[in-house]
Design an enzyme around this catalytic site. Structure first.
Site, PDB file in Angstrom:
ATOM      1  N   TYR A 166       0.816  -1.219   0.000  1.00 55.99           N
ATOM      2  CA  TYR A 166       0.000   0.000   0.000  1.00 55.99           C
ATOM      3  C   TYR A 166       0.854   1.276   0.000  1.00 55.99           C
ATOM      4  O   TYR A 166       0.311   2.376  -0.037  1.00 55.99           O
ATOM      5  CB  TYR A 166      -0.908   0.028   1.221  1.00 55.99           C
ATOM      6  N   LYS A 233       2.904 -13.568   6.724  1.00 52.54           N
ATOM      7  CA  LYS A 233       3.139 -14.610   5.726  1.00 52.54           C
ATOM      8  C   LYS A 233       4.645 -14.819   5.588  1.00 52.54           C
ATOM      9  O   LYS A 233       5.215 -14.884   4.497  1.00 52.54           O
ATOM     10  CB  LYS A 233       2.502 -14.196   4.393  1.00 52.54           C
ATOM     11  N   ASP A 287      -2.888 -17.095   6.239  1.00 53.97           N
ATOM     12  CA  ASP A 287      -3.976 -17.924   5.726  1.00 53.97           C
ATOM     13  C   ASP A 287      -4.571 -18.792   6.832  1.00 53.97           C
ATOM     14  O   ASP A 287      -5.794 -18.994   6.886  1.00 53.97           O
ATOM     15  CB  ASP A 287      -3.533 -18.767   4.529  1.00 53.97           C
ATOM     16  N   ASP A 311      -5.915  -5.481   6.143  1.00 51.53           N
ATOM     17  CA  ASP A 311      -7.076  -5.050   5.366  1.00 51.53           C
ATOM     18  C   ASP A 311      -8.028  -6.220   5.163  1.00 51.53           C
ATOM     19  O   ASP A 311      -9.237  -6.121   5.415  1.00 51.53           O
ATOM     20  CB  ASP A 311      -6.590  -4.503   4.018  1.00 51.53           C
TER      21      ASP A 311
END
Length: 420
Positions: A166, A233, A287, A311
């Site tokens: 972002y 992640k 995840d 987000d």
């Protein structure tokens, strides 16, 4: 025009005429009774939900404090209204106002998809260095939810706001800039990239990570939260999200050692029994965390995430408890708190007095808590929950609640006020 607010310099918008600047005592606690609160009503449904929010907030303050406290609302501008008035999407006056008064609230703002102006929300975050997006998510009794036990969801997401993908460092496919970066990667770094690729850079820094974790840990300590979970992640992106995990742990163990215990220490040294007064530091792959918020939500209390993960997760959590219509949020740094409705502008409902103002009202509740006006915050939440329980709701909830009474946006606000 001469202003009583020394140092506030405006070129295009009128100065406020009443109210006070936010002040803090020697311990950093806010101490103010008549604050000026800049507000941006927003685009689309923004004017409707902003008016509803102001009615509810003003009523709660009056009920709790009589005439001893009052918000002096002062309109500043961004989005379509600003563009129509000044030819600018965000005038510098608006940035100046938020920097000066330290607290502000806004409705949703338009951002075209795929081109045109850049996200106004991202612009605010980066120009004001609002490095933390804070999103508390809990279930309100009576709100329809896809979960069997939505009452188990009670989490606060601390999402890094200024870095990650972002950050806006990207170049269009086949542009000279993208081709230059691809050429550099291939010749200097030995990395092969298809020549027709768009290119984006994903910066994650020690500074950005540690200040976010620091804010989340202070919040957890001040509010008696049981755990702080780092969501990342890092198994794939080892030097960005993996480093995010590492730096979060460093912050916890180097700066908050007396308050925290790692999950590994909990099971290896304490047989799973949390010592009194300790906050458990956990980490989860992103995840897997999406499964956890559905299957074991009661085990998680504060989440700390890079920008993109946060987000996704905060919106998914909102869906678990009934949707974005009741999801508040704030963009913050160590001085400024900018509260906002977390959903979009819903232009097809603009001016129809139809949509749910709950997100905006609950964001204002966060603002009241930030001011230290906890009685008004608690009264607002209680009255809102009682209104929903009684079946008086806007169309988005009414279509899911058998026997409910559908009311307008302003009607919902009035019903909340009547329950106070």
């Amino acid at each position: 025009m001469t202003s009583k607010f020394q140092g506030l310099k405006l070129q295009k918008i009128n100065y406020p005429t009443e109210g006070e600047v936010i002040k803090r005592d020697e311990k950093g606690k806010i101490n103010v009774n008549f604050p000026v609160i800049p507000y941006i009503e927003g685009d689309g449904i923004g004017p409707d939900i902003t008016k509803a929010m102001q009615l509810v907030v003003d009523t709660a303050i009056k009920k709790c404090y009589g005439d001893s406290k009052k918000i002096h609302w002062w309109e500043v501008y961004a989005g379509e209204k600003s563009y129509n008035l000044f030819g600018e999407w965000i005038p510098e006056d608006t940035m100046e106002a938020i920097r000066y008064f330290k607290i502000a609230i806004k409705g949703p703002l338009t951002t075209p998809v795929g081109g045109g102006i850049r996200s106004l929300n991202v612009t605010f975050r980066q120009k004001l260095d609002l490095y933390a997006c804070v999103r508390p998510v809990r279930h309100f009794s009576g709100v329809p939810s896809p979960l069997k036990e939505p009452n188990k969801v009670d989490m606060v997401v601390f999402r890094e706001n200024t870095e990650d993908v972002y950050a806006g460092i990207e170049w269009e496919a086949e542009s000279k800039e993208a081709l230059k970066v691809i050429d550099f990667l291939e010749k200097e770094m030995g990395k092969s990239v298809r020549p027709d690729s768009g290119i984006g850079i994903k910066p994650i820094s020690i500074t950005g990570t540690k200040r976010l974790m620091r804010m989340a840990l202070k919040y957890a300590i001040d509010n008696g939260k049981k755990s702080v979970t780092i969501v990342h992640k890092g198994n794939i992106m080892k030097f960005t999200e993996g480093a995010f995990r590492k730096w979060c742990y460093e912050t916890a163990l180097e700066e908050f050692r007396d308050f925290v215990i790692t999950e590994e220490e909990l099971f290896n040294e304490h047989r799973g029994e949390v010592p009194a007064g300790k906050i458990v530091i956990k980490d989860r792959i992103a995840d897997a965390m999406f499964q956890q918020i559905l299957l074991r939500p009661e085990e998680y209390h504060v989440l700390v995430t890079p920008n993109l993960n946060g987000d996704y997760l905060s919106d998914a959590l909102a869906a678990a408890v009934g949707g974005l219509g009741l999801a508040p949020g704030a963009n913050m740094n160590d001085e400024i708190a900018f509260f906002e409705a977390t959903h979009g502008t819903a232009p097809k409902y603009a001016g129809l007095d139809k949509v749910n103002p709950g997100s905006m009202i609950l964001s204002a509740v966060m603002m009241l808590q930030h001011l230290g006006w906890n009685e008004a915050a608690e009264l607002t939440v209680k009255a809102m929950e009682e209104t929903i329980k009684s079946g008086i709701v806007t169309y988005d909830l009414a279509r899911q609640m058998e026997g409910s009474k559908e009311v307008s946006c302003s009607g919902f606000a009035k019903a909340i006020c009547e329950k106070m």
